[in-house]
Design a protein around this motif. Structure first.
Motif, short mmCIF file in Angstrom:
data_model
loop_
_atom_site.label_atom_id
_atom_site.label_comp_id
_atom_site.label_asym_id
_atom_site.label_seq_id
_atom_site.Cartn_x
_atom_site.Cartn_y
_atom_site.Cartn_z
N MET A 161 0.81 -1.18 0.00
CA MET A 161 0.00 0.00 0.00
C MET A 161 0.87 1.26 0.00
O MET A 161 0.54 2.22 -0.69
CB MET A 161 -0.92 -0.02 1.22
CG MET A 161 -1.74 1.23 1.35
SD MET A 161 -2.62 1.38 2.91
CE MET A 161 -1.32 1.80 4.01
N ILE A 162 1.93 1.27 0.76
CA ILE A 162 2.82 2.44 0.83
C ILE A 162 3.41 2.74 -0.53
O ILE A 162 3.38 3.88 -1.00
CB ILE A 162 3.94 2.21 1.88
CG1 ILE A 162 3.35 1.98 3.27
CG2 ILE A 162 4.94 3.36 1.88
CD1 ILE A 162 2.69 3.17 3.90
N ASP A 163 3.94 1.72 -1.18
CA ASP A 163 4.55 1.91 -2.50
C ASP A 163 3.51 2.34 -3.53
O ASP A 163 3.79 3.19 -4.39
CB ASP A 163 5.24 0.63 -2.97
CG ASP A 163 6.49 0.32 -2.17
OD1 ASP A 163 7.07 1.25 -1.56
OD2 ASP A 163 6.90 -0.85 -2.13
N ALA A 164 2.31 1.77 -3.46
CA ALA A 164 1.24 2.13 -4.41
C ALA A 164 0.82 3.59 -4.20
O ALA A 164 0.59 4.32 -5.18
CB ALA A 164 0.05 1.20 -4.25
N ALA A 165 0.72 4.03 -2.97
CA ALA A 165 0.36 5.42 -2.69
C ALA A 165 1.44 6.36 -3.18
O ALA A 165 1.16 7.39 -3.82
CB ALA A 165 0.12 5.61 -1.20
N LEU B 92 -7.76 6.84 -0.87
CA LEU B 92 -8.72 5.89 -0.31
C LEU B 92 -8.84 4.65 -1.20
O LEU B 92 -8.92 3.53 -0.70
CB LEU B 92 -10.10 6.56 -0.16
CG LEU B 92 -10.25 7.47 1.04
CD1 LEU B 92 -11.62 8.15 0.99
CD2 LEU B 92 -10.09 6.71 2.33
N GLU B 93 -8.85 4.86 -2.51
CA GLU B 93 -8.91 3.72 -3.43
C GLU B 93 -7.70 2.83 -3.29
O GLU B 93 -7.80 1.59 -3.33
CB GLU B 93 -9.04 4.23 -4.88
CG GLU B 93 -10.36 4.90 -5.17
CD GLU B 93 -10.39 5.58 -6.54
OE1 GLU B 93 -9.39 5.49 -7.29
OE2 GLU B 93 -11.43 6.19 -6.86
N VAL B 94 -6.52 3.43 -3.12
CA VAL B 94 -5.29 2.66 -2.93
C VAL B 94 -5.38 1.83 -1.66
O VAL B 94 -5.05 0.65 -1.65
CB VAL B 94 -4.05 3.60 -2.90
CG1 VAL B 94 -2.82 2.86 -2.41
CG2 VAL B 94 -3.80 4.22 -4.27
N VAL B 95 -5.87 2.44 -0.59
CA VAL B 95 -6.00 1.73 0.68
C VAL B 95 -7.01 0.59 0.56
O VAL B 95 -6.75 -0.53 1.03
CB VAL B 95 -6.42 2.71 1.81
CG1 VAL B 95 -6.79 1.98 3.07
CG2 VAL B 95 -5.29 3.71 2.08
N GLU B 96 -8.14 0.84 -0.06
CA GLU B 96 -9.16 -0.18 -0.21
C GLU B 96 -8.68 -1.35 -1.08
O GLU B 96 -9.05 -2.49 -0.85
CB GLU B 96 -10.44 0.41 -0.79
CG GLU B 96 -11.16 1.30 0.20
CD GLU B 96 -12.33 2.05 -0.41
OE1 GLU B 96 -12.49 2.03 -1.65
OE2 GLU B 96 -13.10 2.65 0.37
N ALA B 97 -7.82 -1.05 -2.05
CA ALA B 97 -7.29 -2.09 -2.93
C ALA B 97 -6.27 -2.96 -2.18
O ALA B 97 -5.97 -4.08 -2.60
CB ALA B 97 -6.67 -1.48 -4.17
N GLY B 98 -5.75 -2.41 -1.08
CA GLY B 98 -4.83 -3.16 -0.24
C GLY B 98 -3.49 -3.29 -0.82
O GLY B 98 -2.64 -4.01 -0.56
#
Length: 66
Positions: free
Chosen positions: A1-5, A60-66
Motif C-alpha cells: 500500500m505504501i509503494d502504491a500510494a 482511499l482507493e489505494v488503501v481499499e485495494a490493499g
C-alpha cells in the motif's frame, strides 16, 4: 500500500518534481497511521482544493485495494 500510494502521488499530472513522502508512522490499536507529504502545482486556492480532494479520494482507493 505504501509503494502504491507513493507511485500514485508521483504520477499525478500536477505533482511537483520533488518526490512525495509516504511512510508508516505508527501501528495503533486499531489503525495503521500513515504520514503523507506531497506538493502539487495549483493555479489558485480553489484549484488546490480540487487537487487535494481528488488525491485524497485516490488514496482511499489505494488503501481499499490493499
Amino acid at each position: 500500500m505504501i509503494d502504491a500510494a507513493r507511485a500514485m502521488l508521483a504520477a499525478h499530472p500536477r505533482a511537483h518534481e520533488d518526490a512525495p513522502w509516504v511512510f508508516l508512522r505508527r501501528i495503533g490499536d486499531s489503525s495503521l497511521d500513515v504520514e503523507v507529504s506531497a506538493w502539487f502545482v495549483a493555479d489558485n486556492y480553489e484549484d488546490f482544493l480540487a487537487i487535494r480532494s481528488e488525491v485524497l479520494m485516490r488514496l482511499l482507493e489505494v488503501v481499499e485495494a490493499g
